[in-house]
Design an enzyme around this catalytic site. Structure first.
Site, short mmCIF file in Angstrom:
data_model
loop_
_atom_site.label_atom_id
_atom_site.label_comp_id
_atom_site.label_asym_id
_atom_site.label_seq_id
_atom_site.Cartn_x
_atom_site.Cartn_y
_atom_site.Cartn_z
N LYS A 78 0.84 -1.21 0.00
CA LYS A 78 0.00 0.00 0.00
C LYS A 78 0.87 1.26 0.00
O LYS A 78 0.60 2.20 -0.73
CB LYS A 78 -0.94 0.02 1.22
CG LYS A 78 -1.92 -1.14 1.27
CD LYS A 78 -2.94 -0.98 2.39
CE LYS A 78 -2.35 -1.00 3.79
NZ LYS A 78 -1.68 -2.26 4.15
N ARG A 95 -0.18 -8.90 13.48
CA ARG A 95 -0.77 -7.88 12.58
C ARG A 95 -1.61 -8.54 11.50
O ARG A 95 -2.66 -8.02 11.12
CB ARG A 95 0.33 -7.03 11.96
CG ARG A 95 0.92 -6.03 12.96
CD ARG A 95 2.22 -5.46 12.47
NE ARG A 95 2.10 -4.60 11.32
CZ ARG A 95 3.12 -4.29 10.51
NH1 ARG A 95 4.33 -4.78 10.72
NH2 ARG A 95 2.94 -3.49 9.50
N ARG A 137 11.88 -5.68 5.53
CA ARG A 137 11.65 -4.28 5.15
C ARG A 137 12.52 -3.36 6.00
O ARG A 137 12.73 -3.59 7.19
CB ARG A 137 10.18 -3.95 5.38
CG ARG A 137 9.83 -2.49 5.15
CD ARG A 137 8.38 -2.28 4.92
NE ARG A 137 7.58 -2.34 6.14
CZ ARG A 137 6.27 -2.15 6.17
NH1 ARG A 137 5.61 -1.92 5.06
NH2 ARG A 137 5.62 -2.20 7.30
N ARG A 155 -9.52 1.03 8.61
CA ARG A 155 -9.09 -0.33 8.93
C ARG A 155 -10.19 -1.10 9.64
O ARG A 155 -9.99 -2.26 9.98
CB ARG A 155 -7.86 -0.27 9.83
CG ARG A 155 -6.53 -0.54 9.10
CD ARG A 155 -5.44 -0.48 10.15
NE ARG A 155 -4.21 -1.12 9.79
CZ ARG A 155 -3.15 -0.51 9.26
NH1 ARG A 155 -3.22 0.75 8.92
NH2 ARG A 155 -2.04 -1.18 9.06
N ARG A 196 11.25 -1.11 11.53
CA ARG A 196 10.13 -0.75 12.41
C ARG A 196 9.99 -1.78 13.51
O ARG A 196 10.15 -2.97 13.28
CB ARG A 196 8.83 -0.69 11.58
CG ARG A 196 8.60 0.65 10.91
CD ARG A 196 7.48 0.62 9.92
NE ARG A 196 6.26 0.04 10.42
CZ ARG A 196 5.11 -0.01 9.73
NH1 ARG A 196 5.06 0.49 8.51
NH2 ARG A 196 4.03 -0.55 10.24
P1 AMP Z 1 0.87 0.82 9.00
O1 AMP Z 1 2.03 1.73 8.87
O2 AMP Z 1 -0.28 1.18 8.10
O3 AMP Z 1 1.27 -0.64 8.85
O4 AMP Z 1 0.29 0.98 10.50
C1 AMP Z 1 1.10 0.67 11.61
C2 AMP Z 1 0.26 0.56 12.86
O5 AMP Z 1 -0.38 1.81 13.10
C3 AMP Z 1 -0.86 -0.46 12.81
O6 AMP Z 1 -0.43 -1.78 13.10
C4 AMP Z 1 -1.79 0.10 13.89
O7 AMP Z 1 -1.31 -0.18 15.18
C5 AMP Z 1 -1.67 1.61 13.66
N1 AMP Z 1 -2.67 2.10 12.70
C6 AMP Z 1 -2.44 2.66 11.48
N2 AMP Z 1 -3.58 2.99 10.88
C7 AMP Z 1 -4.58 2.63 11.72
C8 AMP Z 1 -6.00 2.70 11.65
N3 AMP Z 1 -6.64 3.20 10.56
N4 AMP Z 1 -6.71 2.22 12.70
C9 AMP Z 1 -6.11 1.71 13.79
N5 AMP Z 1 -4.77 1.60 13.91
C10 AMP Z 1 -4.00 2.06 12.88
#
Ligand code: AMP
Length: 210
Positions: free
Chosen positions: A15, A168, A124, A90, A157
């Protein structure tokens, strides 16, 4: 041309990478909730510190925090040609909240199998400064450990470790996967197989957006 685009797909499906390419090609704004939350955590804001408790274990940050954050961000967008939502919504509750504010033209679902996702996420490396992402084998930086785009030191990360990645993926299945049906019912869904080179996938992504 679709203007309000939601990127769906499990963590590691591309994404961020495809969203960034779309944003560069089409001049759309990319809004990544993950990037916003990590920046808030680095800056030690109350939201960032709260969010970090959830992010470190791979759990979702509570809906009310995310919905409030995005409401403000969307309200302050001004005149934009288009927006790419990366990592939001999400949950169904978040999708309902987004639907009250804007009309989603396209939900683009990147489909990738689990074994590939684990490899992509654990290998990554990310840039804390400009949020660029690399893969140690498929898309390495020109100089080991250094971001090609801004020269910052890359890092792994804290939620890209194997243990957290598995969590996740199950959080994705329970909370986010239902959005595929949600947008399909509304006639907004297109699925792209997220396998192949970054450019091969991007060709399919562009066709879906046009
Ligand atoms: P990402 O960078 O999109 O993989 O997001 C990393 C982490 O941020 C996720 O595992 C969640 O803990 C949090 N997070 C990001 N976007 C959301 C969302 N829309 N709703 C809830 N938690 C989020």
């Amino acid at each position: 041309m679709k203007k309000m685009i939601v990127l769906l797909g499990p963590p590691g499906s591309g994404k961020g990478t495809q969203g960034e390419k779309l944003s560069q090609d089409f001049g759309y704004i990319r809004m990544s909730t993950g990037d916003m939350l990590r920046e808030a955590a680095r800056n030690g804001t109350p939201l960032g510190l709260k969010a970090k408790e959830y992010m470190d274990s791979g759990a979702l940050v509570p809906n009310d925090l995310i919905i409030n954050l995005m409401k403000e961000k969307i309200a302050s967008l001004g005149d934009v040609t288009g927006v790419i939502f990366d990592g939001f919504p999400r949950t169904v509750e978040q999708a309902d909240a987004l639907g009250e504010q804007i009309e989603v033209d396209l939900a683009l679902n990147l489909d990738v199998e689990d074994s590939e996702l684990v490899n992509r996420l654990t290998r990554r490396r990310s840039c804390p400064q400009c949020n660029a992402v690399y893969h140690l084998d498929y898309n390495p930086p020109a100089k080991t450990g250094v971001c090609d785009k801004c020269g910052s030191e890359l890092y792994q990360r804290s939620d890209d470790t194997e243990e957290t990645v598995v969590n996740r993926l199950s959080v994705y299945r329970a909370n986010t996967m239902p959005l595929i049906e949600y947008y399909e019912k509304r006639g907004r869904l297109q699925t792209v197989q997220g396998i192949g080179s970054i450019d091969e996938i991007f060709d399919k992504v562009k066709k879906a957006v046009r």
